[in-house]
Design a protein around this motif. Structure first.
Motif, mmCIF file in Angstrom:
data_model
loop_
_atom_site.group_PDB
_atom_site.id
_atom_site.type_symbol
_atom_site.label_atom_id
_atom_site.label_comp_id
_atom_site.label_asym_id
_atom_site.label_seq_id
_atom_site.Cartn_x
_atom_site.Cartn_y
_atom_site.Cartn_z
ATOM 1 N N LYS A 40 12.090 -11.904 -0.169
ATOM 2 C CA LYS A 40 12.050 -10.449 -0.366
ATOM 3 C C LYS A 40 10.783 -9.865 0.249
ATOM 4 O O LYS A 40 10.821 -8.837 0.933
ATOM 5 N N ILE A 41 9.658 -10.519 0.035
ATOM 6 C CA ILE A 41 8.387 -10.038 0.596
ATOM 7 C C ILE A 41 8.429 -10.077 2.124
ATOM 8 O O ILE A 41 7.991 -9.137 2.804
ATOM 9 N N LEU A 42 8.962 -11.158 2.696
ATOM 10 C CA LEU A 42 9.069 -11.256 4.160
ATOM 11 C C LEU A 42 9.970 -10.165 4.733
ATOM 12 O O LEU A 42 9.649 -9.562 5.768
ATOM 13 N N ALA A 43 11.083 -9.880 4.085
ATOM 14 C CA ALA A 43 12.001 -8.839 4.557
ATOM 15 C C ALA A 43 11.345 -7.468 4.478
ATOM 16 O O ALA A 43 11.462 -6.652 5.407
ATOM 17 N N GLU A 44 10.660 -7.192 3.366
ATOM 18 C CA GLU A 44 9.978 -5.905 3.228
ATOM 19 C C GLU A 44 8.888 -5.740 4.286
ATOM 20 O O GLU A 44 8.746 -4.671 4.887
ATOM 21 N N THR A 45 8.140 -6.796 4.536
ATOM 22 C CA THR A 45 7.086 -6.746 5.555
ATOM 23 C C THR A 45 7.675 -6.483 6.939
ATOM 24 O O THR A 45 7.136 -5.684 7.708
ATOM 25 N N ALA A 46 8.780 -7.141 7.249
ATOM 26 C CA ALA A 46 9.428 -6.938 8.552
ATOM 27 C C ALA A 46 9.917 -5.500 8.696
ATOM 28 O O ALA A 46 9.773 -4.885 9.763
ATOM 29 N N MET A 47 10.481 -4.918 7.628
ATOM 30 C CA MET A 47 10.958 -3.534 7.690
ATOM 31 C C MET A 47 9.799 -2.561 7.866
ATOM 32 O O MET A 47 9.888 -1.609 8.650
ATOM 33 N N VAL A 48 8.698 -2.786 7.148
ATOM 34 C CA VAL A 48 7.536 -1.910 7.277
ATOM 35 C C VAL A 48 6.958 -1.999 8.689
ATOM 36 O O VAL A 48 6.619 -0.976 9.295
ATOM 37 N N ASN A 49 6.874 -3.210 9.234
ATOM 38 C CA ASN A 49 6.371 -3.377 10.607
ATOM 39 C C ASN A 49 7.278 -2.682 11.610
ATOM 40 O O ASN A 49 6.800 -2.073 12.574
ATOM 41 N N PHE A 50 8.571 -2.762 11.398
ATOM 42 C CA PHE A 50 9.519 -2.101 12.294
ATOM 43 C C PHE A 50 9.338 -0.589 12.235
ATOM 44 O O PHE A 50 9.296 0.080 13.265
ATOM 45 N N LEU A 51 9.232 -0.061 11.057
ATOM 46 C CA LEU A 51 9.059 1.382 10.918
ATOM 47 C C LEU A 51 7.703 1.844 11.453
ATOM 48 O O LEU A 51 7.577 2.962 11.958
ATOM 49 N N ALA A 52 6.684 0.998 11.366
ATOM 50 C CA ALA A 52 5.362 1.358 11.866
ATOM 51 C C ALA A 52 5.299 1.346 13.391
ATOM 52 O O ALA A 52 4.423 1.969 13.980
#
Length: 151
Positions: A40-52
């Motif tokens: 879950k943490i890895l998926a959230e981090t990937a989504m935040v990086n994508f949006l950034a």
């Protein structure tokens, strides 16, 4: 992420339905929960990086659109030039008018030996064998020497 969540839910249900082996199953549930939290943490981090990184994505998209625009601009110029050229050729052909074709008459002459030679008015040379009365000798000279594959 979804697979880890399903694994965690399955092991949690297994623990609730089997109270005898609670210690072994509890360890499995704990490991499954940790893996689920990690995923879950890895998926959230990937989504935040994508949006950034939206600036990079928009920049790449703008470059692509610019390249496509240039390509189609060139294609339009080429097509317009071709269209002008074809219109000029059409007008040129129309100004010349339609040419009438008059067939040329065929004349047949006889040689002293009785051979017939037909001419269609195109100044074609007579065949050397028949005109000279020569027998079975060659009637032309080869430019290249080769051996036939299928004699």
């Amino acid at each position: 992420l979804e697979g880890r969540r399903l694994d965690f839910d399955c092991k949690k249900r297994k623990k609730e339905s089997n109270p005898q082996g609670a210690k072994v199953i509890e360890d499995e549930v704990k490991v499954a929960e940790e893996k689920f939290q990690e995923s879950k943490i890895l998926a959230e981090t990937a989504m935040v990086n994508f949006l950034a990184s939206d600036y990079e994505h928009i920049s790449a998209l703008a470059e692509f659109v610019d390249a496509q625009s240039g390509y189609y601009r060139q294609a339009t110029e080429i097509m317009e030039n071709l269209h002008k050229m074809l219109l000029e050729k059409k007008d040129e052909a129309q100004s010349r008018g339609r040419q009438t074709h008059t067939p040329k008459p065929v004349t047949i002459t006889r040689t002293l030996s009785g051979d017939m030679n037909a001419k269609n008015g195109l100044n074609s040379p007579m065949t050397p064998n028949r005109a000279s009365g020569g027998g079975s000798g060659p009637c032309c000279r080869a430019l290249y020497q080769f051996e036939a594959e299928n004699p």
